[in-house]
Design a protein around this motif. Structure first.
Motif, PDB file in Angstrom:
ATOM      1  N   GLN A   9      25.767  42.031  24.623  1.00 50.07           N
ATOM      2  CA  GLN A   9      25.951  41.361  23.331  1.00 50.07           C
ATOM      3  C   GLN A   9      26.042  42.374  22.191  1.00 50.07           C
ATOM      4  O   GLN A   9      26.847  42.216  21.271  1.00 50.07           O
ATOM      5  CB  GLN A   9      24.803  40.382  23.073  1.00 50.07           C
ATOM      6  N   GLN A  10      25.238  43.419  22.274  1.00 46.12           N
ATOM      7  CA  GLN A  10      25.262  44.450  21.238  1.00 46.12           C
ATOM      8  C   GLN A  10      26.583  45.216  21.260  1.00 46.12           C
ATOM      9  O   GLN A  10      27.137  45.518  20.203  1.00 46.12           O
ATOM     10  CB  GLN A  10      24.083  45.407  21.412  1.00 46.12           C
ATOM     11  N   VAL A  11      27.084  45.527  22.447  1.00 42.82           N
ATOM     12  CA  VAL A  11      28.361  46.227  22.574  1.00 42.82           C
ATOM     13  C   VAL A  11      29.486  45.357  22.032  1.00 42.82           C
ATOM     14  O   VAL A  11      30.371  45.837  21.316  1.00 42.82           O
ATOM     15  CB  VAL A  11      28.626  46.653  24.039  1.00 42.82           C
ATOM     16  N   LYS A  12      29.438  44.074  22.325  1.00 44.62           N
ATOM     17  CA  LYS A  12      30.455  43.149  21.833  1.00 44.62           C
ATOM     18  C   LYS A  12      30.411  43.073  20.306  1.00 44.62           C
ATOM     19  O   LYS A  12      31.451  43.080  19.650  1.00 44.62           O
ATOM     20  CB  LYS A  12      30.255  41.763  22.451  1.00 44.62           C
ATOM     21  N   ALA A  13      29.234  43.015  19.730  1.00 46.01           N
ATOM     22  CA  ALA A  13      29.090  42.970  18.268  1.00 46.01           C
ATOM     23  C   ALA A  13      29.594  44.256  17.625  1.00 46.01           C
ATOM     24  O   ALA A  13      30.283  44.222  16.604  1.00 46.01           O
ATOM     25  CB  ALA A  13      27.631  42.722  17.896  1.00 46.01           C
ATOM     26  N   ALA A  14      29.267  45.395  18.225  1.00 47.65           N
ATOM     27  CA  ALA A  14      29.736  46.679  17.699  1.00 47.65           C
ATOM     28  C   ALA A  14      31.252  46.784  17.800  1.00 47.65           C
ATOM     29  O   ALA A  14      31.916  47.269  16.880  1.00 47.65           O
ATOM     30  CB  ALA A  14      29.070  47.835  18.442  1.00 47.65           C
ATOM     31  N   SER A  15      31.807  46.324  18.891  1.00 46.76           N
ATOM     32  CA  SER A  15      33.256  46.336  19.079  1.00 46.76           C
ATOM     33  C   SER A  15      33.944  45.474  18.029  1.00 46.76           C
ATOM     34  O   SER A  15      34.967  45.854  17.447  1.00 46.76           O
ATOM     35  CB  SER A  15      33.597  45.835  20.482  1.00 46.76           C
ATOM     36  N   HIS A  16      33.368  44.318  17.762  1.00 45.28           N
ATOM     37  CA  HIS A  16      33.921  43.420  16.746  1.00 45.28           C
ATOM     38  C   HIS A  16      33.852  44.074  15.362  1.00 45.28           C
ATOM     39  O   HIS A  16      34.821  44.032  14.599  1.00 45.28           O
ATOM     40  CB  HIS A  16      33.177  42.088  16.755  1.00 45.28           C
ATOM     41  N   ALA A  17      32.728  44.690  15.038  1.00 44.40           N
ATOM     42  CA  ALA A  17      32.573  45.359  13.747  1.00 44.40           C
ATOM     43  C   ALA A  17      33.571  46.507  13.610  1.00 44.40           C
ATOM     44  O   ALA A  17      34.173  46.698  12.551  1.00 44.40           O
ATOM     45  CB  ALA A  17      31.143  45.879  13.591  1.00 44.40           C
ATOM     46  N   PHE A  18      33.763  47.262  14.690  1.00 44.55           N
ATOM     47  CA  PHE A  18      34.718  48.368  14.671  1.00 44.55           C
ATOM     48  C   PHE A  18      36.131  47.836  14.430  1.00 44.55           C
ATOM     49  O   PHE A  18      36.893  48.398  13.651  1.00 44.55           O
ATOM     50  CB  PHE A  18      34.650  49.154  15.986  1.00 44.55           C
ATOM     51  N   SER A  19      36.480  46.726  15.070  1.00 42.57           N
ATOM     52  CA  SER A  19      37.800  46.116  14.890  1.00 42.57           C
ATOM     53  C   SER A  19      38.022  45.681  13.451  1.00 42.57           C
ATOM     54  O   SER A  19      39.112  45.870  12.901  1.00 42.57           O
ATOM     55  CB  SER A  19      37.970  44.918  15.816  1.00 42.57           C
ATOM     56  N   ILE A  20      37.006  45.113  12.849  1.00 41.17           N
ATOM     57  CA  ILE A  20      37.115  44.681  11.453  1.00 41.17           C
ATOM     58  C   ILE A  20      37.339  45.877  10.537  1.00 41.17           C
ATOM     59  O   ILE A  20      38.198  45.848   9.647  1.00 41.17           O
ATOM     60  CB  ILE A  20      35.870  43.876  11.025  1.00 41.17           C
ATOM     61  N   ILE A  21      36.586  46.939  10.758  1.00 38.94           N
ATOM     62  CA  ILE A  21      36.741  48.149   9.949  1.00 38.94           C
ATOM     63  C   ILE A  21      38.137  48.726  10.131  1.00 38.94           C
ATOM     64  O   ILE A  21      38.809  49.096   9.168  1.00 38.94           O
ATOM     65  CB  ILE A  21      35.652  49.186  10.297  1.00 38.94           C
ATOM     66  N   LEU A  22      38.596  48.782  11.353  1.00 32.67           N
ATOM     67  CA  LEU A  22      39.930  49.305  11.662  1.00 32.67           C
ATOM     68  C   LEU A  22      41.001  48.485  10.943  1.00 32.67           C
ATOM     69  O   LEU A  22      41.869  49.036  10.257  1.00 32.67           O
ATOM     70  CB  LEU A  22      40.135  49.268  13.173  1.00 32.67           C
ATOM     71  N   GLU A  23      40.935  47.174  11.074  1.00 30.23           N
ATOM     72  CA  GLU A  23      41.925  46.294  10.445  1.00 30.23           C
ATOM     73  C   GLU A  23      41.886  46.394   8.928  1.00 30.23           C
ATOM     74  O   GLU A  23      42.932  46.398   8.272  1.00 30.23           O
ATOM     75  CB  GLU A  23      41.710  44.845  10.890  1.00 30.23           C
TER      76      GLU A  23
END
Length: 100
Positions: A9-23
């Motif tokens: 769950q933590q990896v998924k949340a971090a991945s989502h946050a990284f995607s938002i920053i990237l976009e």
């Protein structure tokens, strides 16, 4: 809670946050399509030759996309670009950085 589930769950949340920053940053930099795709592949660990092969474009075109993005961001290599995004992830900077 089961530790592997919590970690997942933590990896998924971090991945989502990284995607938002990237976009967010890519939207602010207004890159061309090529300038979007080449760095995304570069951030995944692919080199310029591999990016060119995957995208079926000439190496010099992939290098051009890479250098334009690096110039916009103010970095000179993939690791610097990745570090930039990781630093953004660790900070609470909600607004994108635009190199001037």
């Amino acid at each position: 809670m089961n530790h592997p589930v919590k970690l997942q769950q933590q990896v998924k949340a971090a991945s989502h946050a990284f995607s938002i920053i990237l976009e967010t940053h890519f939207a602010a930099w207004k890159p061309t399509i090529g300038e979007c795709v080449v760095p995304r592949l570069g951030l995944q660990g692919y080199g310029v030759y591999e990016c060119a092969d995957i995208l079926q474009i000439r190496v010099d075109i992939a290098e051009l996309h890479q250098s334009k993005v690096f110039l916009k961001v103010g970095v000179s290599r993939w690791s610097d670009l990745l570090r930039f995004f990781i630093d953004q992830l660790h900070s609470d900077a909600p607004t994108p950085f635009v190199w001037s």
